[in-house]
Enzyme design. Structure first.
Site, short mmCIF file in Angstrom:
data_model
loop_
_atom_site.label_atom_id
_atom_site.label_comp_id
_atom_site.label_asym_id
_atom_site.label_seq_id
_atom_site.Cartn_x
_atom_site.Cartn_y
_atom_site.Cartn_z
N HIS A 112 -11.97 27.44 -30.07
CA HIS A 112 -11.50 27.09 -28.72
C HIS A 112 -12.35 27.69 -27.60
CE1 HIS A 112 -7.95 25.23 -30.31
NE2 HIS A 112 -7.47 26.35 -30.82
N ASP B 256 -8.26 22.69 -38.91
CA ASP B 256 -7.26 23.51 -38.23
C ASP B 256 -6.21 22.56 -37.64
OD1 ASP B 256 -6.19 25.08 -35.81
OD2 ASP B 256 -7.53 26.57 -36.67
#
Length: 510
Positions: A158, A193
């Protein structure tokens, strides 16, 4: 690859073998200090899970030199981190401490430091450690002496160029891909993920030298991006694939879409190397997740990518029920090695975490699968249609293969670890030389995705190009703005402090 396996269900690892019997040369990066870093009380992200994984690997006998090469990473230097991240952001990470942060409110806000991404003791050293491991793993693959490289402490997908996000501070994945691009014409990034791999996608949104493929929960869910219509921009158009999924997806449903899409990607894109982010929050029972994959179903993705016999970098990522994370990554290390591990866990220093079943396998639950066959088929057809429009990336000049030598141990006498030099990696740049052309040309447009406006997505006649959809940019008040779930499971096992385990009340898997 065995093409006949493309339609197999996610439980095929239940067989007694790993399918592809051919051995792979594997290296594994681990720093014993990584488990000591601590985000704070009640925070879901616990680096201690990497130490638990390592303990399982040790007691299964997978750390033996005959199995794989075990390496302690060199910490990434500031200049290495700045191959992607901005100078001022890296300088801030290096300088900020829990004691000094109170006087830096503006900088904390600017760099998105807060509850999800707190300041903690050793923050910069932590970033150096996991980033150094991922880049070191990429260097090993570039040398050609290993087929698979593993860093379970990495995969923090991220982080952006100038801000932290979703428990991630430094984007080790982007740094590793930039390293791989020194040798390989094209690199494929796959993300399993449960959260969309937004930081990696954004970094390479306008290039065709990296294809990003993310399988993730989509909707009112962090980070709020990853729409199927986000397909890349400019030279990167069609080189970004997003596979939006709903709650409760199980092994068979997941593999029914993963294998056909990835098979077509490998056929059309023909990458020189693959990076697979193995975030374990897509497992059933995760503290922050809502998928229903078993450990074997999750590992089927690793097994499938291994079968292509293309240089493969395996990274960690999310995963917040840590007893499941450790078992998952241990199992997947066995898959990478072609080793079948016994189900009953060997006794180890964290044995009590894994009760009452003490099994290597993470089981799926009976939760509802909200992904219908019709929905999955529509998503698959949409993605395959975009892939049919692909043109291969243009050729680039290859660098001469780097001569293989041992990765050196850090010089403990050198006071500043940021000044240590790794002569084995051409990743380390001279402080007084400009960034190389290939890296500069790739990263100068990083951030373009965020800046695309509606007028920029219209053609010369003013017609809107709806295929170049820009996903939502979540604001602080949005539902998906925080990665931490509002509720947690009282049965989840957590770590209160480094090396000190206890049950954390008030935390539970969805």
């Amino acid at each position: 690859m065995d093409p006949s396996s493309a339609g197999a269900g996610g439980n095929s690892l239940a067989s007694a073998s790993c399918g592809d019997a051919q051995k792979r040369r594997v290296c594994y990066f681990y720093d014993p200090e990584v488990g000591n870093y601590y985000y704070g009380q009640g925070h879901p992200m616990k680096p201690h899970r990497v130490r638990m994984t390592h303990a399982l690997l040790a007691h299964y006998g997978l750390l033996a030199p005959a199995k794989m090469e075990v390496l302690r990473p060199l910490p990434a230097r500031g200049i290495d981190l700045c191959r992607f991240h901005s100078d001022d952001y890296v300088a801030f990470l290096r300088a900020v401490t829990p004691e000094t942060q109170l006087g830096q409110v503006r900088a904390l806000r600017r760099f998105n430091i807060g509850p999800d991404c707190p300041v903690f003791d050793g923050l910069y050293a932590y970033c150096q450690t996991y980033a150094g491991a991922s880049v070191g793993a990429a260097v090993k693959l570039n040398h050609g002496t290993h087929d698979i490289a593993i860093n379970w402490s990495g995969g923090l997908h991220h982080a952006k160029k100038s801000e932290a996000s979703g428990f991630c501070y430094v984007n080790d994945i982007v740094l590793a891909i930039l390293e791989l691009l020194k040798l390989h014409e094209r690199v494929l990034y796959i993300d399993i993920d449960i959260h969309h791999g937004d930081g990696v996608e954004e970094a390479f949104y306008t290039t065709n030298r990296v294809m990003t493929v993310s399988f993730h929960k989509f909707g009112d869910y962090f980070p709020g991006t990853g729409d199927i219509r986000d397909i890349g921009y400019s030279e990167g158009k069609y080189y970004c694939l997003n596979v939006p999924l709903d709650d409760g997806i199980d092994d068979d449903s997941y593999q029914s879409i993963f294998k056909p899409i990835i098979s077509k990607v490998m056929e059309m894109y023909r990458p020189g190397a693959v990076v697979l982010q193995c975030g374990a929050d897509s497992l059933s029972g995760d503290r922050l997740g809502c998928f229903n994959l078993s450990g074997k179903g999750h590992a089927e993705c690793v097994k499938f990518m291994r079968s292509f016999n293309v240089p493969l970098l395996l990274l960690g990522g999310g995963g917040y029920t840590i007893r499941n994370v450790a078992r998952c990554w241990c199992y997947e290390t066995g898959v990478a090695l072609g080793e079948e591990l016994q189900e009953k866990l060997p006794y180890n220093e964290y044995y009590e975490y894994f009760g009452p079943e003490y099994s290597l396998y993470v089981a799926a639950s009976n939760m509802e699968n909200r992904n219908t066959n019709k929905q999955l088929e529509e998503i698959k057809c949409n993605i395959l249609d975009n892939l049919s429009k692909l043109q291969h990336a243009p050729s680039v000049q290859f660098q001469e293969r780097i001569p293989e030598t041992k990765l050196p141990e850090p010089d403990e006498d050198q006071e500043d670890p940021d000044e240590r030099h790794d002569p084995d990696s051409d990743m380390v740049l001279d402080d007084h030389k400009p960034t190389g052309h290939s890296a500069r040309s790739l990263i100068h447009n990083i951030g373009v995705k965020r800046e695309i406006t509606e007028t920029e997505t219209k053609d010369q006649h003013g017609k809107r190009l709806t295929t170049e959809h820009k996903g939502p940019e979540p604001m602080a008040e949005d539902l998906g703005s925080s990665k931490q779930a509002p509720t947690a499971d009282a049965n989840a096992v957590a770590v209160n402090a480094p090396g000190n385990a206890r049950n954390e009340p008030g935390s539970s898997p969805k």
